[in-house]
Write a protein that holds these residues in place. Sequence first.
Motif, PDB file in Angstrom:
ATOM      1  N   GLY A 184      35.914  47.022  38.417  1.00 24.20           N
ATOM      2  CA  GLY A 184      36.349  46.057  39.424  1.00 24.20           C
ATOM      3  C   GLY A 184      36.358  46.644  40.812  1.00 24.20           C
ATOM      4  O   GLY A 184      35.990  45.969  41.794  1.00 24.20           O
ATOM      5  N   ARG A 187      32.804  46.836  42.002  1.00 19.17           N
ATOM      6  CA  ARG A 187      32.333  45.504  42.387  1.00 19.17           C
ATOM      7  C   ARG A 187      32.912  45.102  43.751  1.00 19.17           C
ATOM      8  O   ARG A 187      32.201  44.572  44.603  1.00 19.17           O
ATOM      9  N   THR A 291      43.482  42.531  44.467  1.00 18.67           N
ATOM     10  CA  THR A 291      42.381  41.924  43.702  1.00 18.67           C
ATOM     11  C   THR A 291      42.350  42.441  42.275  1.00 18.67           C
ATOM     12  O   THR A 291      42.159  41.674  41.313  1.00 18.67           O
ATOM     13  N   GLN A 292      42.560  43.736  42.095  1.00 21.57           N
ATOM     14  CA  GLN A 292      42.525  44.305  40.749  1.00 21.57           C
ATOM     15  C   GLN A 292      43.728  43.869  39.921  1.00 21.57           C
ATOM     16  O   GLN A 292      43.617  43.662  38.704  1.00 21.57           O
ATOM     17  N   ALA A 295      43.008  40.456  38.629  1.00 22.69           N
ATOM     18  CA  ALA A 295      41.983  40.459  37.577  1.00 22.69           C
ATOM     19  C   ALA A 295      42.518  41.023  36.264  1.00 22.69           C
ATOM     20  O   ALA A 295      42.236  40.488  35.183  1.00 22.69           O
TER      21      ALA A 295
END
Length: 502
Positions: A184, A187, A291-292, A295
């Motif tokens: 992640g 990305r 963000t991680q 996710a």
Amino acid sequence: MSEDTSKREPNLTDQMQIRLEKLEEYERRNLNPFDEVRYKVTSDSATIRDNFEAMEGKSVSLAGRLMNRRGMGKASFADLRDRSGTIQLFVRINNLGEETYADWQSLDIGDWIGVRGEVMRTQRGEVSVRVSEYTLLAKALRPLPEKHHGLRDVDTRYRQRYLDLIANPETLDTFRKRSLLIAGIRRFLDERGFLEVETPILNLIPGGAAARPFITHHNALDIDLYLRISPELYLKQLIIGGMDKVYEIGRQFRNEGMSVRHNPEFTMLELYEAFADYHDIMCLTEEMINTQALALCGGEQVKWQGRDINLSLPFRRLSMNEAIREATGIDFSQIETYEEARSLAEERELHVEPHWMRGDIINLFFETYVEENLIQPTFIYDYPIEISPLTKRKPGQPDVAERFELFINGQEIANAYSELNDPRDQRKRFETQLKKRALGDEEAGFMDEDYCLALEYGLPPTGGLGVGIDRLTMLLTDSDSIRDVLLFPTMKPRFDTTAGVE
């Protein structure tokens, strides 16, 4: 099979001896499972469960480890664990034949098998595979840890991680999340135009951080080399060369103490962005972590060892001086000399090393009174220049460095700078580090002539960041020790590794 006690080997357990006798019987029948070289797999347990309506009645082939057995008559059940989970197998003598079914009944928990059969649902409603044929792919000669109690011995879990992964599903989940976290992050950075690069692990000089290095020797060149403590100086040379955004995720090595937060080798993300400063990097850092968390954990609130951690944006920002003043009432902006700072430390019975400067004492106050209390995500910024030898000075405040660290749960997660790009100032900073080494600071830096040369060709304004992947994984998987997120943590050997060597 009967057991011939006269053939027992004294150093094997009863269970192992029985398993060895079964293997010998297979070999006598030319059925050695270790002769198998491949097995065609067409599906896995999760795919079958998730798509049962479409797959019911279809033939599939699976491979995995035999984990449980139920029933010893003409029909029996077993559990097969593969890469995606566990699925029930339904096995009947009518489908396999008497001899093959007898062999099936002689299998042991832990054996690797391949099965072919039809997807079905039992009368109790459990998704299963009706086995029409099977292949023994590898014989487990040692019994697995007892299923219902798992593997709780910490030493065994770390030394024999494969047993931990087999016995404790939560361990496997932790390392899956670690892999997803790294993917992640890649990305996230790739989408923002960063290039992933690789820099040397064997270094002529252990630069880029304050740490004691591991030393090795290169025989062909007859020189000592150091395992890298940071890739920083190489990555900034790439910025000089025109690669505006670069990052590396890799192992670093520091010859220091071990604890629940420290391992001699660890994984770090390090990135550099041209034309950015430490404020830009703060925004990038909190967005990346947020963000991680979304996710991997499904939200901005995560739990760590019973604490609720809020990873929603923005994270708190606090200067080091403000943080110390809040905790102690001392305003170090009014403490101008080393002597004054040392006197304050002595009043509070804090130990001051001979090679320390004013900034080291300020950092001592921070580590003593502030750091462990930073539970929620907090950026501590504007560090003393003396402890930031690679950092740009804050305009108008020459004793302050444009540097921040991110703290969560009382531990450092990230470290970042506005990078020092004046080659004259950098050389003076390296010289100061050499003086500290001469006074006994084994973690002080070396003079890096190659890096000074590169700086003379011009480093644009640049922001840099280092993130401890292991500590971030600890946070997002609710792990209380770095050893729980390292597949093979460093440990003292159980056996004499030099035995038999002259």
